[in-house]
Design a protein around this motif. Sequence first.
Motif, PDB file in Angstrom:
ATOM      1  N   VAL A 105     -14.951   8.426   5.153  1.00  0.00           N
ATOM      2  CA  VAL A 105     -13.744   7.776   5.057  1.00  0.00           C
ATOM      3  C   VAL A 105     -13.716   6.316   5.260  1.00  0.00           C
ATOM      4  O   VAL A 105     -14.365   5.937   6.048  1.00  0.00           O
ATOM      5  N   ILE A 106     -13.007   5.723   4.289  1.00  0.00           N
ATOM      6  CA  ILE A 106     -12.847   4.242   4.386  1.00  0.00           C
ATOM      7  C   ILE A 106     -11.457   3.704   4.312  1.00  0.00           C
ATOM      8  O   ILE A 106     -10.447   4.266   4.335  1.00  0.00           O
ATOM      9  N   ASP A 107     -11.391   2.253   4.919  1.00  0.00           N
ATOM     10  CA  ASP A 107     -10.184   1.706   5.307  1.00  0.00           C
ATOM     11  C   ASP A 107      -9.716   0.727   4.240  1.00  0.00           C
ATOM     12  O   ASP A 107      -8.596   0.230   4.469  1.00  0.00           O
ATOM     13  N   ALA A 108     -10.034   0.717   3.024  1.00  0.00           N
ATOM     14  CA  ALA A 108      -9.594  -0.162   2.069  1.00  0.00           C
ATOM     15  C   ALA A 108      -9.687   0.827   0.615  1.00  0.00           C
ATOM     16  O   ALA A 108     -10.390   1.582   0.451  1.00  0.00           O
ATOM     17  N   VAL A 109      -8.794   0.359  -0.286  1.00  0.00           N
ATOM     18  CA  VAL A 109      -8.918   1.034  -1.633  1.00  0.00           C
ATOM     19  C   VAL A 109     -10.112   0.231  -2.566  1.00  0.00           C
ATOM     20  O   VAL A 109      -9.922  -0.825  -2.443  1.00  0.00           O
ATOM     21  N   LEU A 110     -11.037   1.087  -3.107  1.00  0.00           N
ATOM     22  CA  LEU A 110     -12.166   0.410  -3.973  1.00  0.00           C
ATOM     23  C   LEU A 110     -11.572   0.110  -5.092  1.00  0.00           C
ATOM     24  O   LEU A 110     -10.578   0.982  -5.908  1.00  0.00           O
ATOM     25  N   LEU A 111     -11.517  -1.210  -5.770  1.00  0.00           N
ATOM     26  CA  LEU A 111     -10.932  -1.674  -7.234  1.00  0.00           C
ATOM     27  C   LEU A 111     -11.963  -1.842  -7.903  1.00  0.00           C
ATOM     28  O   LEU A 111     -12.895  -2.916  -7.717  1.00  0.00           O
ATOM     29  N   PRO A 112     -12.212  -1.282  -9.131  1.00  0.00           N
ATOM     30  CA  PRO A 112     -13.026  -1.596 -10.112  1.00  0.00           C
ATOM     31  C   PRO A 112     -13.024  -3.083 -10.741  1.00  0.00           C
ATOM     32  O   PRO A 112     -11.945  -3.827 -10.697  1.00  0.00           O
ATOM     33  N   PHE A 124     -15.637   8.703  -1.359  1.00  0.00           N
ATOM     34  CA  PHE A 124     -15.195   7.459  -0.525  1.00  0.00           C
ATOM     35  C   PHE A 124     -13.603   7.839  -0.375  1.00  0.00           C
ATOM     36  O   PHE A 124     -12.834   7.554  -1.410  1.00  0.00           O
ATOM     37  N   ALA A 125     -13.017   8.264   0.796  1.00  0.00           N
ATOM     38  CA  ALA A 125     -11.596   8.812   0.887  1.00  0.00           C
ATOM     39  C   ALA A 125     -10.842   7.564   1.639  1.00  0.00           C
ATOM     40  O   ALA A 125     -11.198   7.453   2.907  1.00  0.00           O
ATOM     41  N   PRO A 126     -10.076   6.552   0.970  1.00  0.00           N
ATOM     42  CA  PRO A 126      -9.293   5.727   1.593  1.00  0.00           C
ATOM     43  C   PRO A 126      -7.712   6.374   2.425  1.00  0.00           C
ATOM     44  O   PRO A 126      -7.310   7.275   2.097  1.00  0.00           O
ATOM     45  N   ILE A 127      -7.689   5.881   3.522  1.00  0.00           N
ATOM     46  CA  ILE A 127      -6.470   6.356   4.366  1.00  0.00           C
ATOM     47  C   ILE A 127      -5.116   5.511   3.742  1.00  0.00           C
ATOM     48  O   ILE A 127      -5.365   4.842   2.888  1.00  0.00           O
ATOM     49  N   ASP A 128      -4.101   5.908   4.222  1.00  0.00           N
ATOM     50  CA  ASP A 128      -2.810   5.340   3.730  1.00  0.00           C
ATOM     51  C   ASP A 128      -2.540   4.040   3.662  1.00  0.00           C
ATOM     52  O   ASP A 128      -2.084   3.325   2.957  1.00  0.00           O
TER      53      ASP A 128
END
Length: 208
Positions: free
Chosen positions: A201-208, A88-92
């Motif tokens: 591609v995803i629009d936010a960073v996944l946070l554990p 799952f790849a986040p954008i800048d």
Amino acid sequence: MYRIATKSKAFLATAVASLALMTSGPVLAGPGKPGVNDLAPGGNIVEVAIAANGALDVFNIVLAAAQCEYFNGAVVDILTGEDKVTLFAPIDQAFVDLDLGLTAENICDAFNTGAPGALTPDDLLTILAYHVTDGRRFSNSVFNRNNAKEIEMLAGGSIFTSPDLTISDNQVRGDDPAQLPPIGLVMPYININASNGVIHVIDAVLLP
């Protein structure tokens, strides 16, 4: 730690492939269907990433993180190996939305200040590993049509996907500016196929 390190950087390197496929024409299929990799036909994640490298403009931060010296490389064996992974790849903009002042120029240093209580390289590694799961999982495997679905990530935690094609992590998210933004797919840039994995591609960073 080695397994997490190498596979989390696998996610980083393959972010390149995501962007290039986004800019290279109609090479993606819709939800539930495998993508078509016309950029590097039959290529593994490394080969697709190399072919895409010249097209970067929205994955600069994640690519800079991939090159942090304290990760010591060790990614090619995973990206060219037989193990299948989903990334799952986040954008800048996803990193900008964290409101930590992260840029491509400072992300490595930001996680390596050495100050008491500050972010560490292990924190960055854990975050990146939270974007990778084992197996080639196209969108019809990631999302259930009727119910939320739990997906275990390499970092050890899980994410939850919903029938409306949104994703939840372990953070409070919403439309309130005081909260982190919701996580969604960057449509139609899903199901990006490589010989040893698939990228969404995803629009936010996944946070554990």
